[in-house]
Write a protein that holds these residues in place. Sequence first.
Motif, mmCIF file in Angstrom:
data_model
loop_
_atom_site.group_PDB
_atom_site.id
_atom_site.type_symbol
_atom_site.label_atom_id
_atom_site.label_comp_id
_atom_site.label_asym_id
_atom_site.label_seq_id
_atom_site.Cartn_x
_atom_site.Cartn_y
_atom_site.Cartn_z
ATOM 1 N N GLN A 5 0.809 -1.215 0.000
ATOM 2 C CA GLN A 5 0.000 0.000 0.000
ATOM 3 C C GLN A 5 0.846 1.270 0.000
ATOM 4 O O GLN A 5 0.548 2.206 -0.735
ATOM 5 C CB GLN A 5 -0.917 0.020 1.235
ATOM 6 N N LEU A 6 1.879 1.310 0.829
ATOM 7 C CA LEU A 6 2.598 2.563 1.011
ATOM 8 C C LEU A 6 3.585 2.850 -0.132
ATOM 9 O O LEU A 6 3.488 3.891 -0.783
ATOM 10 C CB LEU A 6 3.322 2.563 2.362
ATOM 11 N N ARG A 7 4.497 1.955 -0.372
ATOM 12 C CA ARG A 7 5.481 2.208 -1.430
ATOM 13 C C ARG A 7 4.830 2.429 -2.805
ATOM 14 O O ARG A 7 5.202 3.364 -3.516
ATOM 15 C CB ARG A 7 6.477 1.048 -1.507
ATOM 16 N N PRO A 8 3.826 1.595 -3.206
ATOM 17 C CA PRO A 8 3.223 1.808 -4.528
ATOM 18 C C PRO A 8 2.505 3.151 -4.671
ATOM 19 O O PRO A 8 2.251 3.598 -5.786
ATOM 20 C CB PRO A 8 2.225 0.647 -4.666
ATOM 21 N N GLN A 9 2.160 3.795 -3.546
ATOM 22 C CA GLN A 9 1.441 5.066 -3.621
ATOM 23 C C GLN A 9 2.331 6.253 -3.263
ATOM 24 O O GLN A 9 1.854 7.289 -2.808
ATOM 25 C CB GLN A 9 0.188 5.011 -2.743
ATOM 26 N N GLY A 10 3.622 6.080 -3.453
ATOM 27 C CA GLY A 10 4.528 7.221 -3.340
ATOM 28 C C GLY A 10 5.022 7.532 -1.951
ATOM 29 O O GLY A 10 5.560 8.621 -1.722
ATOM 30 N N HIS A 32 -14.037 -4.741 17.274
ATOM 31 C CA HIS A 32 -14.841 -5.210 16.144
ATOM 32 C C HIS A 32 -14.324 -4.731 14.783
ATOM 33 O O HIS A 32 -14.706 -5.269 13.749
ATOM 34 C CB HIS A 32 -16.315 -4.830 16.322
ATOM 35 N N THR A 33 -13.445 -3.714 14.762
ATOM 36 C CA THR A 33 -12.897 -3.282 13.471
ATOM 37 C C THR A 33 -11.421 -3.654 13.309
ATOM 38 O O THR A 33 -10.815 -3.346 12.287
ATOM 39 C CB THR A 33 -13.070 -1.759 13.257
ATOM 40 N N ARG A 34 -10.846 -4.337 14.280
ATOM 41 C CA ARG A 34 -9.428 -4.707 14.175
ATOM 42 C C ARG A 34 -9.107 -5.573 12.963
ATOM 43 O O ARG A 34 -8.028 -5.436 12.390
ATOM 44 C CB ARG A 34 -8.968 -5.385 15.467
ATOM 45 N N PRO A 35 -10.018 -6.472 12.529
ATOM 46 C CA PRO A 35 -9.693 -7.254 11.327
ATOM 47 C C PRO A 35 -9.485 -6.382 10.080
ATOM 48 O O PRO A 35 -8.906 -6.845 9.099
ATOM 49 C CB PRO A 35 -10.912 -8.170 11.159
ATOM 50 N N LEU A 36 -9.944 -5.117 10.125
ATOM 51 C CA LEU A 36 -9.812 -4.214 8.976
ATOM 52 C C LEU A 36 -8.597 -3.291 9.092
ATOM 53 O O LEU A 36 -8.423 -2.385 8.275
ATOM 54 C CB LEU A 36 -11.073 -3.355 8.851
ATOM 55 N N ALA A 37 -7.755 -3.530 10.078
ATOM 56 C CA ALA A 37 -6.670 -2.599 10.394
ATOM 57 C C ALA A 37 -5.771 -2.302 9.206
ATOM 58 O O ALA A 37 -5.274 -1.180 9.064
ATOM 59 C CB ALA A 37 -5.842 -3.134 11.560
ATOM 60 N N TYR A 38 -5.556 -3.280 8.330
ATOM 61 C CA TYR A 38 -4.576 -3.087 7.265
ATOM 62 C C TYR A 38 -5.190 -3.019 5.870
ATOM 63 O O TYR A 38 -4.475 -3.103 4.876
ATOM 64 C CB TYR A 38 -3.501 -4.183 7.345
ATOM 65 N N VAL A 39 -6.511 -2.842 5.793
ATOM 66 C CA VAL A 39 -7.115 -2.603 4.483
ATOM 67 C C VAL A 39 -6.808 -1.154 4.078
ATOM 68 O O VAL A 39 -6.610 -0.291 4.932
ATOM 69 C CB VAL A 39 -8.637 -2.857 4.477
ATOM 70 N N ASP A 40 -6.781 -0.908 2.783
ATOM 71 C CA ASP A 40 -6.402 0.424 2.318
ATOM 72 C C ASP A 40 -7.620 1.338 2.215
ATOM 73 O O ASP A 40 -7.986 1.809 1.143
ATOM 74 C CB ASP A 40 -5.686 0.330 0.973
ATOM 75 N N PHE A 50 -12.872 8.175 12.234
ATOM 76 C CA PHE A 50 -12.156 7.146 11.488
ATOM 77 C C PHE A 50 -10.644 7.341 11.587
ATOM 78 O O PHE A 50 -10.174 8.459 11.792
ATOM 79 C CB PHE A 50 -12.538 7.215 10.004
ATOM 80 N N LEU A 51 -9.914 6.243 11.418
ATOM 81 C CA LEU A 51 -8.489 6.344 11.100
ATOM 82 C C LEU A 51 -8.400 6.432 9.583
ATOM 83 O O LEU A 51 -8.990 5.616 8.874
ATOM 84 C CB LEU A 51 -7.712 5.111 11.565
ATOM 85 N N ALA A 52 -7.661 7.399 9.077
ATOM 86 C CA ALA A 52 -7.468 7.510 7.636
ATOM 87 C C ALA A 52 -6.756 6.274 7.117
ATOM 88 O O ALA A 52 -6.074 5.561 7.866
ATOM 89 C CB ALA A 52 -6.660 8.764 7.313
ATOM 90 N N SER A 53 -6.900 6.004 5.832
ATOM 91 C CA SER A 53 -6.221 4.848 5.250
ATOM 92 C C SER A 53 -4.712 5.018 5.420
ATOM 93 O O SER A 53 -4.198 6.141 5.474
ATOM 94 C CB SER A 53 -6.569 4.704 3.772
ATOM 95 N N PRO A 54 -3.967 3.906 5.511
ATOM 96 C CA PRO A 54 -2.518 4.009 5.658
ATOM 97 C C PRO A 54 -1.866 4.841 4.557
ATOM 98 O O PRO A 54 -0.960 5.635 4.826
ATOM 99 C CB PRO A 54 -2.058 2.550 5.593
#
Length: 200
Positions: A5-10, A32-40, A50-54
């Motif tokens: 996610q991070l390197r490909p997006q600059g 209840h949202t921890r399984p989504l922690a690393y979705v973009d 919300f936490l913004a996307s990584p």
Amino acid sequence: MVENQLRPQGVTDVRVLDAMGALERERFLPSHTRPLAYVDRAVSVGHGRFLASPAVLGQLLTQMMPEPGQTALVVGAATGYSAAVLAHMGLKVDAVESDPELAAAARELGVNVFEGPLDAGRPKGAPYDQILIDGAVEFIPDAIVSQLADGGRLGAALVDRGITRLVVGRKAAGAFGYLSVADAGVPSLPGFSRPQDFTF
């Protein structure tokens, strides 16, 4: 997350990549949202926030170029993930949060958080070398710009005619200007609606 996610997006700043790779993002989410922690995409922390996307956070921090030893302010800290990333990078970080429960959660995770209206920032700690407004806003209040040190940088997601753009601004000789970095989907931060122009 770093490689997909991070390197490909600059996101190229090694300190940003190291900090985001080292911090467990799921610690800053309700169970209840921890399984989504690393979705973009942005992930709910409750209370309409919300936490913004990584990638969004990584892009802003890469353009803001934070340095160890600098002072930073995070406006709209929620549970404190962005503040923790900056602290992990060696900055001295203050955070402001208007929701008492989210502020308490951030405090439990070791974030130096103060409760108060988000659009006021934290004048007592100013000036700051870095200011991150952690959510989409319709305008950047003068009160927050005034808390930026000369030569300092400010990152935000700015809503302009329905399009949200990541922007990074810099203060120089008392003047503040910003450049657009990228378009992005970022949830709104409360308390930053643009004042309505007066009409008859």
